[in-house]
Design an enzyme around this catalytic site. Structure first.
Site, PDB file in Angstrom:
ATOM      1  N   GLU A 109     -28.010  12.206  28.025  1.00  0.00           N
ATOM      2  CA  GLU A 109     -28.292  12.401  26.608  1.00  0.00           C
ATOM      3  C   GLU A 109     -28.861  11.076  26.084  1.00  0.00           C
ATOM      4  OE1 GLU A 109     -24.953  13.423  24.068  1.00  0.00           O
ATOM      5  OE2 GLU A 109     -26.282  13.512  22.334  1.00  0.00           O
ATOM      6  N   ARG A 116     -15.752  10.599  38.091  1.00  0.00           N
ATOM      7  CA  ARG A 116     -16.646   9.623  37.485  1.00  0.00           C
ATOM      8  C   ARG A 116     -16.306   8.234  37.998  1.00  0.00           C
ATOM      9  NH1 ARG A 116     -17.210  10.092  32.110  1.00  0.00           N
ATOM     10  NH2 ARG A 116     -17.405   7.882  31.726  1.00  0.00           N
ATOM     11  N   LYS A 145     -20.045   5.273  26.882  1.00  0.00           N
ATOM     12  CA  LYS A 145     -21.169   4.951  25.998  1.00  0.00           C
ATOM     13  C   LYS A 145     -20.718   4.677  24.579  1.00  0.00           C
ATOM     14  CE  LYS A 145     -24.543   7.923  27.446  1.00  0.00           C
ATOM     15  NZ  LYS A 145     -25.301   9.128  27.135  1.00  0.00           N
TER      16      LYS A 145
HETATM   17  P1  ATP Z   1     -20.142   8.575  28.466  1.00  0.00           P
HETATM   18  O1  ATP Z   1     -19.025   9.375  29.074  1.00  0.00           O
HETATM   19  O2  ATP Z   1     -20.209   7.151  28.881  1.00  0.00           O
HETATM   20  O3  ATP Z   1     -20.258   8.735  27.001  1.00  0.00           O
HETATM   21  P2  ATP Z   1     -21.902  10.673  29.025  1.00  0.00           P
HETATM   22  O4  ATP Z   1     -21.276  11.433  30.108  1.00  0.00           O
HETATM   23  O5  ATP Z   1     -21.761  11.212  27.665  1.00  0.00           O
HETATM   24  O6  ATP Z   1     -21.445   9.162  29.100  1.00  0.00           O
HETATM   25  P3  ATP Z   1     -24.528  11.515  29.647  1.00  0.00           P
HETATM   26  O7  ATP Z   1     -25.794  10.963  29.155  1.00  0.00           O
HETATM   27  O8  ATP Z   1     -24.107  12.871  29.220  1.00  0.00           O
HETATM   28  O9  ATP Z   1     -23.426  10.437  29.292  1.00  0.00           O
HETATM   29  O10 ATP Z   1     -24.459  11.415  31.226  1.00  0.00           O
HETATM   30  C1  ATP Z   1     -25.496  11.780  32.072  1.00  0.00           C
HETATM   31  C2  ATP Z   1     -24.944  12.094  33.424  1.00  0.00           C
HETATM   32  O11 ATP Z   1     -24.241  10.963  33.952  1.00  0.00           O
HETATM   33  C3  ATP Z   1     -23.962  13.239  33.376  1.00  0.00           C
HETATM   34  O12 ATP Z   1     -24.254  14.105  34.442  1.00  0.00           O
HETATM   35  C4  ATP Z   1     -22.625  12.595  33.553  1.00  0.00           C
HETATM   36  O13 ATP Z   1     -21.722  13.439  34.205  1.00  0.00           O
HETATM   37  C5  ATP Z   1     -22.964  11.356  34.402  1.00  0.00           C
HETATM   38  N1  ATP Z   1     -22.019  10.274  34.163  1.00  0.00           N
HETATM   39  C6  ATP Z   1     -21.659   9.768  32.967  1.00  0.00           C
HETATM   40  N2  ATP Z   1     -20.727   8.822  33.111  1.00  0.00           N
HETATM   41  C7  ATP Z   1     -20.491   8.707  34.453  1.00  0.00           C
HETATM   42  C8  ATP Z   1     -19.625   7.903  35.264  1.00  0.00           C
HETATM   43  N3  ATP Z   1     -18.809   7.012  34.718  1.00  0.00           N
HETATM   44  N4  ATP Z   1     -19.653   8.078  36.589  1.00  0.00           N
HETATM   45  C9  ATP Z   1     -20.476   8.969  37.145  1.00  0.00           C
HETATM   46  N5  ATP Z   1     -21.314   9.757  36.457  1.00  0.00           N
HETATM   47  C10 ATP Z   1     -21.324   9.646  35.123  1.00  0.00           C
END
Ligand code: ATP
Ligand code: MG
Length: 553
Positions: free
Chosen positions: A30, A258, A268
């Protein structure tokens, strides 16, 4: 034989059975912030699976919330993925490109009597949803007619209603133990411009309604995501059960743990706070666990992917160790970084048996790990700087660096003998008077003098100056987010940055390029920072030469 991770096992079985013909994965960020090291893990996983099975990997932005998303984040994310060395299939995709299709899906659900417009407030909806242990309450608007729902949705779309006055909900099961199935919201009214579709829409799909359907539209075979989405899977399945064309590929969702890293955060939302509250100087501050921060810190892309690979894919939550990441950084930089000399905390050395106009250039090898990198000439003179910590007045017997009456080798140069220690009125050592041992030149030493220590140096007459930025852990506890009752910012390490105004660098470093990495002999790996100007060079320390954290703990 190569060992497969659990996702590869699944994929190989499906390829063998013919269930899957071509593997198509995607990375679906996102655009509401910069990518962090956890995303690097997901990028590595998705793109390397695509590559390994000769399939494809899409880059799709899940841009369903105009309030949080910005084009500058899209650009930063693209830059980071390209820097990591991955190539997405075709052009960049956006969930917002599927808004018309998603809208049709919503109409389809209404026509099947599986969705309805609800006039309840968000607060009322939350209350009626109830708790997992007992059934929730059905909304009084749940049984509107298909015609009325279609009409209301159309009018929501064209902006007739106020924000918050109506939502579209799926009609599933208000008594499901899975709260995500208790008539989840599909669309809400938002009247602010979207970074790509502008003012065209007054309603926006919820992430849950857009994400799985976008994967389906793109023909994604494996929707790899983090564990927190496991509980959403029944909902994603429900949507596709009612919307998908049975002759088309249906994505299979696979969850993995994760990536978390100690002494920092991979969230984030909290990284955004660090930036907005000014605890760091932006998303690419070298203290940030963002990909752009790590790039600026001097971590090579190959170290990040090496780390992702070492961490691998797990099914259970875990926290990785920062020292593993730093190990990867050292491994990569050891092979690629030119060895140079820089003195961070100087003490002057005057070589009394050399003329004041004595000058010589000495060859110093660039990188013993890469012999083909050759050597360069470094000027030597009778005025030098050495590291203050390489001299000790009352040295113990086992001290092999410089001491009064002792000898030491200057790296790539001569052996010197310390004759006299000069102090100022307050007793601080300001200069060492030394003499050069005859015939002791490095590589052709016939002096017969035995030395046990070699130290680095720069010629005071020829060196340049720079600023050095030395970083420490961002947070001073291992799991800063663990205690939910405390504000994570309380655990910031106040000493996470120390600045040394003036360090003395060998002349070749004046030609360093932004982003270029060096090993400052005996001091660590440094990279030229983008804040540098022609008048002032700034070097960031990427890592020390050894794991300094091990002994701190
Ligand atoms: P955050 O949890 O930090 O706010 P998010 O999951 O909202 O991050 P996205 O932009 O939705 O951020 O993530 C894009 C992709 O990265 C998604 O498929 C998500 O599952 C993956 N992702 C996010 N954080 C991690 C992590 N810590 N380890 C592995 N993959 C991740
Ligand atoms: Mg997410």
């Amino acid at each position: 034989m190569e060992s497969l991770n659990f996702i590869e096992h699944i994929i190989e079985e499906e390829l063998k059975s013919g269930k899957v013909k071509e593997v198509i994965t995607r990375f679906p960020p996102e655009p509401n912030g910069y990518l962090h090291i956890g995303h690097a893990q997901s990028i590595w996983l998705n793109f390397s699976l695509g590559k390994k099975y000769k399939g494809k990997t899409n880059l799709r932005f899940d841009d369903t919330n105009p309030l949080a998303e910005e084009s500058r984040f899209v650009e930063a994310i693209k830059r980071d993925i390209a820097w990591l060395g991955f190539e997405w299939e075709g052009s960049v995709l956006f969930a917002s490109d599927y808004f018309p299709q998603l809208y049709e899906f919503a109409q389809t659900l209404i026509k099947k009597d599986l969705a309805y417009v609800d006039d309840s407030t968000l607060e009322e909806i939350r209350r009626m949803r109830g708790v997992p242990t007992s059934p929730g309450d059905e909304s009084p608007f749940r049984n509107r007619s298909v015609e009325e729902n279609l009409d209301l949705l159309e009018r929501m779309k064209s902006g007739e209603f106020e924000e918050g006055s109506k939502v579209l909900r799926a009609k599933i099961d208000m008594s499901s133990p899975n709260m995500h199935l208790r008539d989840p919201i599909l669309y809400r009214i938002i009247k602010s411009g979207h970074h790509r579709t502008g003012e065209a829409w007054c309603i926006y799909p919820m992430y849950d309604f857009a994400h799985g359907q976008s994967d389906y539209i793109e023909g994604i075979t494996h929707s790899i995501c983090t564990l927190e989405f496991e509980i959403h899977r029944p909902l994603y399945d429900w949507f596709l059960d009612h919307l998908a064309d049975p002759s088309k590929v249906r994505p299979r969702q696979i969850e993995f743990a994760r990536l978390n890293l100690n002494y920092t955060i991979t969230s984030k939302r909290n990284l955004k706070r660090l930036v907005e509250e000014g605890h760091v100087d932006g998303w690419d501050d070298p203290r940030m666990p963002t990909i752009s921060g790590m790039r600026r810190r001097g971590y090579p892309a190959s170290a990040l992917t090496m780390f992702a690979e070492k961490v691998g894919v797990a099914k259970r939550e875990n926290v990785s160790d920062m020292s593993l990441l730093e190990f990867c950084v050292r491994e990569k930089l050891n092979k690629s970084a030119t060895r140079v000399m820089a003195v961070l905390d100087p003490i002057k050395v005057e070589i009394s048996n050399l003329d004041d106009n004595y000058a010589e250039e000495l060859p110093i090898e660039n990188n013993p790990e890469a012999p083909e990198s050759g050597s360069r000439m470094v000027p030597f003179s009778n005025q030098l700087y050495i590291e203050r910590s390489d001299f000790m007045e009352d040295a113990p017997k086992k001290y092999f660096r410089l001491k009064p009456g002792g000898v030491v080798r200057l790296k790539g140069a001569y052996i010197i003998h310390c004759d006299e220690v000069i102090k100022n009125e307050s007793g601080k050592i300001i200069k060492l008077k030394c003499s050069q041992i005859a015939n002791s030149k490095s590589g052709s030493d016939t002096s017969g003098v035995k030395v046990k220590g070699t130290i680095h140096w720069v010629s005071a007459k020829h060196c340049g100056t720079a600023e050095a930025r030395i970083y420490d852990r961002l947070f001073n506890i291992e799991y800063p987010l663990k205690d939910k009752d405390k504000d994570v910012m309380e655990f910031l390490n106040p000493d996470n940055l120390s600045i040394i105004d003036t360090i003395y660098i060998e002349p070749s470093l004046r030609f360093a390029k932004v982003g270029e990495s060096f090993q400052f002999l005996r001091k660590g790996y440094f990279v030229l920072d983008s804040d540098s100007t022609s008048d002032k060079l700034i070097f960031n320390q990427a890592v020390s030469l050894r794991d300094g954290w091990a002994k701190k703990n």
